[in-house]
Design an enzyme around this catalytic site. Structure first.
Site, PDB file in Angstrom:
ATOM      1  CE1 TYR A  22      -3.491   2.649   1.253  1.00 51.00           C
ATOM      2  CE2 TYR A  22      -2.071   2.942   3.159  1.00 51.00           C
ATOM      3  CZ  TYR A  22      -3.145   3.343   2.395  1.00 51.00           C
ATOM      4  OH  TYR A  22      -3.869   4.433   2.787  1.00 51.00           O
ATOM      5  CE  LYS A  26      -1.053   5.888   0.207  1.00 51.77           C
ATOM      6  NZ  LYS A  26      -2.077   6.587   1.036  1.00 51.77           N
ATOM      7  CG  HIS A  58     -17.503  -3.260   0.969  1.00 51.47           C
ATOM      8  ND1 HIS A  58     -17.483  -4.198   1.985  1.00 51.47           N
ATOM      9  CD2 HIS A  58     -18.080  -3.855  -0.096  1.00 51.47           C
ATOM     10  CE1 HIS A  58     -18.013  -5.319   1.538  1.00 51.47           C
ATOM     11  NE2 HIS A  58     -18.397  -5.135   0.277  1.00 51.47           N
TER      12      HIS A  58
HETATM   13  N1  UDP Z   1      -8.016   0.749  13.770  1.00 55.41           N
HETATM   14  C1  UDP Z   1      -8.625   0.313  14.944  1.00 55.41           C
HETATM   15  N2  UDP Z   1      -9.681  -0.573  14.842  1.00 55.41           N
HETATM   16  C2  UDP Z   1     -10.164  -0.991  13.639  1.00 55.41           C
HETATM   17  C3  UDP Z   1      -9.547  -0.527  12.445  1.00 55.41           C
HETATM   18  C4  UDP Z   1      -8.463   0.352  12.552  1.00 55.41           C
HETATM   19  O1  UDP Z   1      -8.226   0.675  16.072  1.00 55.41           O
HETATM   20  O2  UDP Z   1     -11.144  -1.771  13.637  1.00 55.41           O
HETATM   21  C5  UDP Z   1      -6.901   1.707  13.898  1.00 55.41           C
HETATM   22  C6  UDP Z   1      -5.656   1.342  13.097  1.00 55.41           C
HETATM   23  O3  UDP Z   1      -4.817   0.526  13.869  1.00 55.41           O
HETATM   24  C7  UDP Z   1      -5.049   2.722  12.818  1.00 55.41           C
HETATM   25  C8  UDP Z   1      -6.262   3.640  12.696  1.00 55.41           C
HETATM   26  O4  UDP Z   1      -7.335   2.951  13.339  1.00 55.41           O
HETATM   27  O5  UDP Z   1      -4.254   3.140  13.908  1.00 55.41           O
HETATM   28  C9  UDP Z   1      -6.635   3.986  11.261  1.00 55.41           C
HETATM   29  O6  UDP Z   1      -6.711   2.793  10.521  1.00 55.41           O
HETATM   30  P1  UDP Z   1      -7.204   2.751   9.009  1.00 55.41           P
HETATM   31  O7  UDP Z   1      -6.957   1.361   8.499  1.00 55.41           O
HETATM   32  O8  UDP Z   1      -8.599   3.265   8.932  1.00 55.41           O
HETATM   33  O9  UDP Z   1      -6.278   3.805   8.247  1.00 55.41           O
HETATM   34  P2  UDP Z   1      -4.665   4.009   8.197  1.00 55.41           P
HETATM   35  O10 UDP Z   1      -4.452   5.381   8.742  1.00 55.41           O
HETATM   36  O11 UDP Z   1      -3.996   2.964   9.057  1.00 55.41           O
HETATM   37  O12 UDP Z   1      -4.300   3.891   6.748  1.00 55.41           O
END
Ligand code: UDP
Length: 188
Positions: A22, A26, A58
């Protein structure tokens, strides 16, 4: 490592970690675009999109906002990864689309990269509590292991977008969450 993050920051990513496809995908995309621009004069615009959420996500997208709303609406446990003290800055989708359109219409020769995101920063625990409050859910917060290479904080510096695109986000977290919750209520 730089906070808030400006476009001039070159990044600090693990090339072989769980998020590498990912993160590096990018970065490679920016490289390809810049080279096509330099070599073949292709007209390009590079946008750096920060955490975005909104209706039509989704339910199994796996991002934090959709996960928490889907869990809250079903009164399932809310899964906070780590201690929940990591921060993110959440942008509502309409603001992102407006930023994209403005970038596409920007002056010739302005290629970016330009950050498009909402600089208002919240901890993941604050987000969980906000979602529980707005849904009136009976869900409990539970803690799960933090995924590897999960950034502790993320916030865009949007000075360049303000200057070049006359753009700033308009929808703040509570308003955007209410619209997103309404969407998920209809599909769950
Ligand atoms: N996260 C969480 N619970 C979830 C999904 C994500 O605590 O069910 C946390 C994840 O560990 C990260 C933040 O939320 O610190 C944002 O995650 P996301 O995948 O939405 O975006 P990222 O900024 O990591 O690309």
């Amino acid at each position: 490592l730089v906070h808030p993050q400006q476009e001039t920051y070159w990044g600090h990513v693990n090339p072989i970690g769980d998020r590498a496809c990912y993160d590096e995908g990018k970065r490679s995309a920016e490289t390809l675009f810049v080279n096509y621009h330099k070599q073949n004069k292709v007209n390009i615009k590079i946008i750096r999109i920060f955490n975005t959420y909104g209706p039509k996500m989704h339910p199994n997208d796996g991002r934090v906002v959709s996960n928490f709303i889907v869990q809250a609406l079903q009164n399932h446990d809310i899964t906070v990864y780590g201690k929940g003290n990591q921060t993110r800055s959440f942008q509502y989708v309409d603001d992102l689309v407006e930023g994209m359109v403005r970038l596409m219409n920007s002056r010739d020769g302005f290629t970016g990269p330009v950050n498009v995101g909402n600089p208002n920063e919240f901890t993941i625990l604050e987000l969980a509590e906000k979602v529980i409050e707005l849904t009136g859910s009976k869900s409990k917060i539970i803690y799960k292991p933090l995924p590897s290479d999960d950034p502790m904080q993320r916030q865009p510096d949007i000075s360049l977008a303000k200057k070049e695109l006359d753009w700033a986000p308009k929808v703040q977290l509570e308003e955007g969450l209410i619209k997103t919750i309404d969407f998920f209520k209809k599909i769950i």
